[in-house]
Scaffold this motif. Structure first.
Motif, mmCIF file in Angstrom:
data_model
loop_
_atom_site.group_PDB
_atom_site.id
_atom_site.type_symbol
_atom_site.label_atom_id
_atom_site.label_comp_id
_atom_site.label_asym_id
_atom_site.label_seq_id
_atom_site.Cartn_x
_atom_site.Cartn_y
_atom_site.Cartn_z
ATOM 1 N N ASP A 119 19.355 -8.155 5.120
ATOM 2 C CA ASP A 119 19.035 -9.231 4.181
ATOM 3 C C ASP A 119 20.195 -9.573 3.261
ATOM 4 N N CYS A 120 21.241 -8.774 3.265
ATOM 5 C CA CYS A 120 22.388 -8.995 2.392
ATOM 6 C C CYS A 120 23.634 -9.212 3.254
ATOM 7 N N PRO A 121 24.743 -9.626 2.646
ATOM 8 C CA PRO A 121 25.982 -9.742 3.431
ATOM 9 C C PRO A 121 26.359 -8.407 4.066
ATOM 10 N N VAL A 122 26.852 -8.478 5.285
ATOM 11 C CA VAL A 122 27.309 -7.290 6.013
ATOM 12 C C VAL A 122 28.782 -7.487 6.348
ATOM 13 N N VAL A 123 29.615 -6.541 5.929
ATOM 14 C CA VAL A 123 31.040 -6.601 6.234
ATOM 15 C C VAL A 123 31.354 -5.526 7.268
ATOM 16 N N VAL A 124 31.882 -5.956 8.402
ATOM 17 C CA VAL A 124 32.350 -5.025 9.424
ATOM 18 C C VAL A 124 33.869 -4.960 9.299
ATOM 19 N N VAL A 125 34.375 -3.772 8.993
ATOM 20 C CA VAL A 125 35.801 -3.608 8.725
ATOM 21 C C VAL A 125 36.536 -3.427 10.044
ATOM 22 N N ARG A 126 37.302 -4.441 10.400
ATOM 23 C CA ARG A 126 38.041 -4.465 11.657
ATOM 24 C C ARG A 126 39.521 -4.680 11.369
ATOM 25 N N GLY A 127 40.320 -4.559 12.427
ATOM 26 C CA GLY A 127 41.715 -4.960 12.354
ATOM 27 C C GLY A 127 42.670 -3.833 12.003
ATOM 28 N N GLU A 128 43.955 -4.158 12.133
ATOM 29 C CA GLU A 128 45.003 -3.209 11.796
ATOM 30 C C GLU A 128 45.151 -3.096 10.275
ATOM 31 N N ALA A 129 45.970 -2.155 9.850
ATOM 32 C CA ALA A 129 46.098 -1.855 8.422
ATOM 33 C C ALA A 129 46.492 -3.074 7.604
ATOM 34 N N GLU A 130 47.374 -3.926 8.131
ATOM 35 C CA GLU A 130 47.826 -5.074 7.349
ATOM 36 C C GLU A 130 46.688 -6.051 7.067
ATOM 37 N N HIS A 131 45.698 -6.110 7.956
ATOM 38 C CA HIS A 131 44.549 -6.995 7.738
ATOM 39 C C HIS A 131 43.512 -6.360 6.818
ATOM 40 N N ARG A 132 43.569 -5.070 6.633
ATOM 41 C CA ARG A 132 42.605 -4.392 5.764
ATOM 42 C C ARG A 132 43.149 -4.167 4.359
ATOM 43 N N ALA A 133 44.414 -4.555 4.133
ATOM 44 C CA ALA A 133 45.073 -4.233 2.862
ATOM 45 C C ALA A 133 45.421 -5.477 2.048
ATOM 46 N N ASP A 134 44.778 -6.599 2.335
ATOM 47 C CA ASP A 134 44.951 -7.823 1.529
ATOM 48 C C ASP A 134 46.406 -8.281 1.458
ATOM 49 N N ARG A 135 47.103 -8.244 2.577
ATOM 50 C CA ARG A 135 48.515 -8.618 2.571
ATOM 51 C C ARG A 135 48.745 -10.106 2.835
ATOM 52 N N PHE A 136 47.718 -10.815 3.293
ATOM 53 C CA PHE A 136 47.908 -12.213 3.669
ATOM 54 C C PHE A 136 47.551 -13.188 2.546
ATOM 55 N N GLY A 137 46.682 -12.778 1.640
ATOM 56 C CA GLY A 137 46.301 -13.649 0.544
ATOM 57 C C GLY A 137 45.462 -14.837 0.978
ATOM 58 N N ILE A 138 44.644 -14.652 2.008
ATOM 59 C CA ILE A 138 43.819 -15.746 2.531
ATOM 60 C C ILE A 138 42.442 -15.221 2.916
ATOM 61 N N VAL A 139 41.411 -15.938 2.494
ATOM 62 C CA VAL A 139 40.047 -15.737 2.987
ATOM 63 C C VAL A 139 39.681 -16.964 3.814
ATOM 64 N N VAL A 140 39.149 -16.752 5.000
ATOM 65 C CA VAL A 140 38.744 -17.843 5.894
ATOM 66 C C VAL A 140 37.226 -17.886 5.958
ATOM 67 N N VAL A 141 36.660 -19.083 5.866
ATOM 68 C CA VAL A 141 35.215 -19.245 6.024
ATOM 69 C C VAL A 141 34.943 -20.302 7.085
ATOM 70 N N GLY A 142 34.038 -19.988 7.984
ATOM 71 C CA GLY A 142 33.607 -20.949 8.985
ATOM 72 C C GLY A 142 32.495 -21.821 8.424
ATOM 73 N N VAL A 143 32.606 -23.120 8.605
ATOM 74 C CA VAL A 143 31.623 -24.069 8.086
ATOM 75 C C VAL A 143 31.046 -24.859 9.250
ATOM 76 N N GLU A 144 29.726 -24.818 9.384
ATOM 77 C CA GLU A 144 29.051 -25.595 10.413
ATOM 78 C C GLU A 144 28.276 -26.735 9.781
ATOM 79 N N ASP A 145 27.891 -27.692 10.604
ATOM 80 C CA ASP A 145 27.111 -28.821 10.103
ATOM 81 C C ASP A 145 25.713 -28.339 9.728
ATOM 82 N N GLY A 146 25.124 -28.923 8.720
ATOM 83 C CA GLY A 146 23.803 -28.506 8.280
ATOM 84 C C GLY A 146 23.888 -27.519 7.132
ATOM 85 N N GLU A 147 22.796 -26.776 6.924
ATOM 86 C CA GLU A 147 22.690 -25.903 5.756
ATOM 87 C C GLU A 147 22.998 -24.436 6.042
ATOM 88 N N GLY A 148 23.349 -24.103 7.277
ATOM 89 C CA GLY A 148 23.515 -22.699 7.637
ATOM 90 C C GLY A 148 24.690 -22.004 6.994
#
Length: 275
Positions: free
Chosen positions: A115-144
């Motif tokens: 019922d709450c957000p679920v974060v699955v921690v994936r990727g190499e160390a550089e992706h888990r250590a906030d080195r890119f300074g970017i959050v990506v969100v997928g947006v679909e049509d409608g309210e989802g």
């Protein structure tokens, strides 16, 4: 007291990486950290919990820390804890998963039903250590995607980083092309793209007003949603996707795109249920 950030632990390296990620997240949001291990009734988990707790204290020395061992099916236990959690954080694979699996069965089941957000921690160390300074969100049509977009803005805000909103579009099969042309002209494709750009504009308007300090980029991609999100995630610290409620059933409908990114994302991925 604030609801805790809950981390599922099982002694695997992936679950310890999830503890590390969650420790940073708890500090960012100033929330308690709660470690949960689901075990058989006769299983001794003292050492397992101690190791994970030490990792958590090292990463988040200022965050209130607690832990518990519960008996039962791991996915069911974690889904239950998620009913009163800031978010659930899990490793991508557990001790019991077969070699070669891209995503553990427990993580997939929890992402599908929590019922709450679920974060699955994936990727190499550089992706888990906030080195890119970017959050990506997928947006679909409608309210989802509404709750996912709000979650992504909040994450970009506490990380003080850029938000990249991605909407993928493709020409529907069977759509007639312009008269006299065997394919689509640039103008015809742009005409189809304009409504897609409006999808992003509408989705971002309200949260952008709330989080005016977050720099935002909009990316309308003529591609499959799966490919667009995975490409964007290759240079991101976190990928956020929404999940729709299943009509008439408890839990969520992940859909093919979410299944694909949960298995293949090169960075941590948050699945955010629609409210």
């Amino acid at each position: 007291m604030a609801v805790p950030l809950v981390v599922g632990i099982d002694g695997s390296e992936a679950s310890l990486e999830a503890v590390d990620w969650a420790a940073d997240e708890a500090v960012r949001h100033e929330v308690p950290l709660h470690l949960v291990h689901a075990a058989a009734a006769d299983y001794e988990a003292t050492e397992l919990v101690a190791v994970a707790s030490e990792r958590a204290r090292k990463g988040a020395p200022t965050a209130p820390l607690s832990s518990e061992v519960l008996h039962g099916d791991a996915a069911s236990v974690l889904v239950g804890k998620g009913r009163n959690a800031f978010a659930l954080v899990l490793g991508s694979r557990g001790l019991g998963d077969l070699a070669g699996l891209l995503l553990g069965s427990v993580s997939l089941a929890v992402a599908a039903h929590a019922d709450c957000p679920v974060v699955v921690v994936r990727g190499e160390a550089e992706h888990r250590a906030d080195r890119f300074g970017i959050v990506v969100v997928g947006v679909e049509d409608g309210e989802g995607s509404g709750t996912a977009v709000q979650f992504a803005f909040r994450e970009a805000h506490v990380r003080r980083c850029r938000l990249v909103a991605v909407h993928a579009w493709s020409v529907p099969v069977g759509t007639p092309g312009p008269p006299g042309l065997s394919g689509y002209s640039l103008q015809a494709l742009q005409a189809l793209q304009r409504p897609s750009a409006q999808v992003l504009t509408d989705a971002l308007r309200d949260p952008a007003q709330q989080y005016q300090d977050v720099p935002v980029s909009s990316d309308v991609v003529a591609s499959s949603a799966r490919r667009a999100l995975l490409d964007a995630a290759s240079g991101a610290d976190l990928l956020v996707v929404g999940a729709r409620r299943r009509h008439g059933h408890a839990g969520l409908q992940l859909g093919l795109v979410n299944h694909a990114v949960l298995h293949h994302a090169p960075c941590p991925i948050a699945v955010v249920p629609q409210i």
